[in-house]
Design a protein around this motif. Structure first.
Motif, mmCIF file in Angstrom:
data_model
loop_
_atom_site.group_PDB
_atom_site.id
_atom_site.type_symbol
_atom_site.label_atom_id
_atom_site.label_comp_id
_atom_site.label_asym_id
_atom_site.label_seq_id
_atom_site.Cartn_x
_atom_site.Cartn_y
_atom_site.Cartn_z
ATOM 1 N N ASP A 87 -5.998 4.203 7.475
ATOM 2 C CA ASP A 87 -5.181 5.245 6.858
ATOM 3 C C ASP A 87 -4.391 4.722 5.662
ATOM 4 O O ASP A 87 -4.064 5.484 4.749
ATOM 5 C CB ASP A 87 -4.209 5.839 7.887
ATOM 6 N N GLN A 88 -4.048 3.429 5.661
ATOM 7 C CA GLN A 88 -3.276 2.832 4.580
ATOM 8 C C GLN A 88 -3.927 1.544 4.126
ATOM 9 O O GLN A 88 -4.630 0.874 4.887
ATOM 10 C CB GLN A 88 -1.842 2.544 5.038
ATOM 11 N N GLY A 89 -3.685 1.195 2.856
ATOM 12 C CA GLY A 89 -4.106 -0.095 2.358
ATOM 13 C C GLY A 89 -3.167 -1.180 2.853
ATOM 14 O O GLY A 89 -2.092 -0.902 3.385
ATOM 15 N N VAL A 90 -3.568 -2.444 2.685
ATOM 16 C CA VAL A 90 -2.748 -3.551 3.158
ATOM 17 C C VAL A 90 -2.732 -4.656 2.105
ATOM 18 O O VAL A 90 -3.737 -4.888 1.411
ATOM 19 C CB VAL A 90 -3.276 -4.093 4.519
ATOM 20 N N PRO A 188 -7.325 -2.089 -0.451
ATOM 21 C CA PRO A 188 -7.007 -0.668 -0.275
ATOM 22 C C PRO A 188 -7.657 -0.042 0.943
ATOM 23 O O PRO A 188 -7.201 1.005 1.411
ATOM 24 C CB PRO A 188 -7.523 -0.031 -1.579
ATOM 25 N N SER A 189 -8.715 -0.658 1.491
ATOM 26 C CA SER A 189 -9.356 -0.102 2.689
ATOM 27 C C SER A 189 -8.590 -0.471 3.959
ATOM 28 O O SER A 189 -8.809 0.131 5.005
ATOM 29 C CB SER A 189 -10.797 -0.597 2.803
ATOM 30 N N GLY A 190 -7.702 -1.469 3.899
ATOM 31 C CA GLY A 190 -6.919 -1.874 5.062
ATOM 32 C C GLY A 190 -7.672 -2.705 6.072
ATOM 33 O O GLY A 190 -7.184 -2.919 7.180
ATOM 34 N N ASN A 191 -8.857 -3.232 5.726
ATOM 35 C CA ASN A 191 -9.682 -3.949 6.691
ATOM 36 C C ASN A 191 -9.711 -5.460 6.468
ATOM 37 O O ASN A 191 -10.527 -6.146 7.074
ATOM 38 C CB ASN A 191 -11.117 -3.414 6.661
ATOM 39 N N SER A 192 -8.864 -5.990 5.588
ATOM 40 C CA SER A 192 -8.780 -7.435 5.398
ATOM 41 C C SER A 192 -7.656 -8.011 6.262
ATOM 42 O O SER A 192 -6.815 -7.274 6.783
ATOM 43 C CB SER A 192 -8.553 -7.774 3.920
#
Length: 450
Positions: A87-90, A188-192
């Motif tokens: 839902d949010q970037g990280v 921006p995908s929040g998956n890192s």
């Protein structure tokens, strides 16, 4: 590695089934990689690409691919996230001070950007494939990429080749950590992910920030920008007595599921929106709480001195902007972790215990005995708190002011609970997106435009 078709079983409207993504296990004889004959881009002969669809707790579903050519020995490997975009970037900001920091595990997706501001160095998004590596490994990949065309540059553009060689030397000195530098990973995908070796304790060198994606970032990810939400103020009375239901996909198996949503009035507080999802396919259940009101003018810090086992039954509302601290255990749960929760104090502590125990970067083959022992000790202390054997101070710090802890003496003051209201700092307003928000002068602007 040859360019094979993009595998995206998650966005296919329920095409991915639980059987496709099986938990990674050495005892699962049916979990075998799929082999595909592929063209080797080095010698142009045929090699073999192996694909493995698996699930791990942090990434949900991933695709592990590996290419090997028996003729020339060329190899390549990468990972792709097959789960949903968060839902949010990280953004992770790490201050690297020692060689131990260079060994931190890093998950970098292909849409993440890595930067070292001291060298004005950046690895742009989509310039590298996704990888599970270390900070040193990322720098080494960048060095190898810069070295690739150096022989050709020395013949055609010797000045450019000399400057690149000087920059490569600077990158090599980073690996020796002669001086501290900053490593930034923005996804921006929040998956890192960047490893915290001190978990479950706070890492002073690592700052994790969650943010809302811009329209440009959403377009780069191939998703539409969020549409403006409908104004619900005209139908609040109807919504209080109605359970709304809308279709969604299960976050675990991606099967079609239903999410229920309802407005609830919390006594002596405000209205909140409770959402619950139940998947009939895999049995996964999840719930989330959103604040039904606006961001408060002041932040709120609630400190409870837990002195009796009955404190575990207190109702608690933890918003997604709230931080949780337990000073006696040197523990801090950052903003965005666990999302919004409406539960009891005991339920929240058990969720924290589960979150720590299922972290794959602190357990398994990559874990050390010291780290495992620290986690076990932390879990035992949490259990002692739940059982009423250990007294602690439980702190809810919410800069948005939308968190709540039940006062069992209401409407009188609770002698064991302290509520503080404070002015937010600039950084906190920045995380909440308030610094660039304009709420005054709309009438004047609209009249001047007419």
């Amino acid at each position: 590695m040859s360019a094979i078709g993009t595998l995206d079983p998650v966005r296919g409207g329920g095409e991915a089934t639980p059987a496709l993504f099986r938990p990674l296990s050495a005892e699962d004889e049916e979990q075998l990689p799929t082999e595909i004959e592929s063209l080797c881009m080095a010698c142009h002969s045929n090699g073999v690409t192996r694909l493995l669809l698996t699930r791990i707790p942090f990434f949900k579903e991933i695709i592990v691919s590996s290419f090997a050519c028996n003729r020339c020995g060329s190899t390549n490997s990468e990972i792709q996230s097959a789960g949903r975009i968060q839902d949010q970037g990280v953004c992770y900001m790490l201050t690297v001070r020692s060689k131990q920091d260079m060994n931190r595990e890093v998950v970098k997706t292909d849409c993440a950007t890595a930067r070292v501001p001291e060298l004005d160095f950046e690895i742009p998004a989509f310039s590298q494939k996704g990888a599970l590596t270390t900070i040193e490994g990322l720098i080494e990949r960048a060095i190898e990429g810069l070295k690739q065309d150096q022989p050709f540059r020395r013949e055609t553009h010797p000045d450019v080749a000399e400057k690149i060689e000087e920059f490569i030397c600077k990158l090599k000195r980073l690996k020796d950590v002669d001086s501290a530098f900053t490593f930034i990973l923005d996804d921006p995908s929040g998956n890192s992910f960047v490893e915290n070796p001190h978990a479950p304790q706070r890492d002073e060198a690592l700052v994790v920030t969650h943010y809302r994606r811009t329209a440009q970032q959403a377009a780069l990810l191939g998703i539409e920008a969020e549409e403006s939400k409908e104004d619900l103020t005209d139908s609040v009375d109807d919504l209080r007595n109605e359970v709304l239901q809308f279709g969604t996909n299960c976050p675990e198996c991606n099967a079609p599921a239903s999410t229920n949503m309802k407005l609830v009035q919390i006594p002596h507080f405000k209205e909140v929106i409770i959402m619950a999802t139940n998947c009939d396919a895999c049995g996964h259940r999840t719930n989330e709480v959103k604040s039904g009101g606006a961001i408060e003018p002041l932040g709120t810090k609630i400190t409870l001195h837990v002195t009796d086992p009955s404190d575990m039954t207190r109702d608690i509302l933890k918003s997604e902007t709230c931080r949780v601290e337990i000073p006696e255990l040197e523990f801090e749960l950052g903003m965005g972790a666990l999302g919004g929760k409406f539960t009891t104090l005991e339920g929240l502590l058990k969720d924290i215990q589960t979150l720590v125990e299922k972290n794959p970067f602190t357990l398994g083959d990559s874990s050390t005995s010291d780290r495992a022992e620290k986690l076990c000790a932390f879990g035992r202390k949490l259990q002692q708190v739940v059982d009423g054997q250990l007294r602690i101070h439980f702190v809810l710090d919410d800069p948005a002011g939308n968190s709540y802890l039940q006062n069992v003496y209401a409407p009188e003051e609770d002698p064991e609970m302290q509520v503080e209201h404070y002015e937010r700092q600039f950084e906190q307003n920045e995380e909440l997106g308030l610094n660039d928000m304009k709420t005054e002068g709309y009438e004047a602007d609209s009249s001047s435009q007419r």
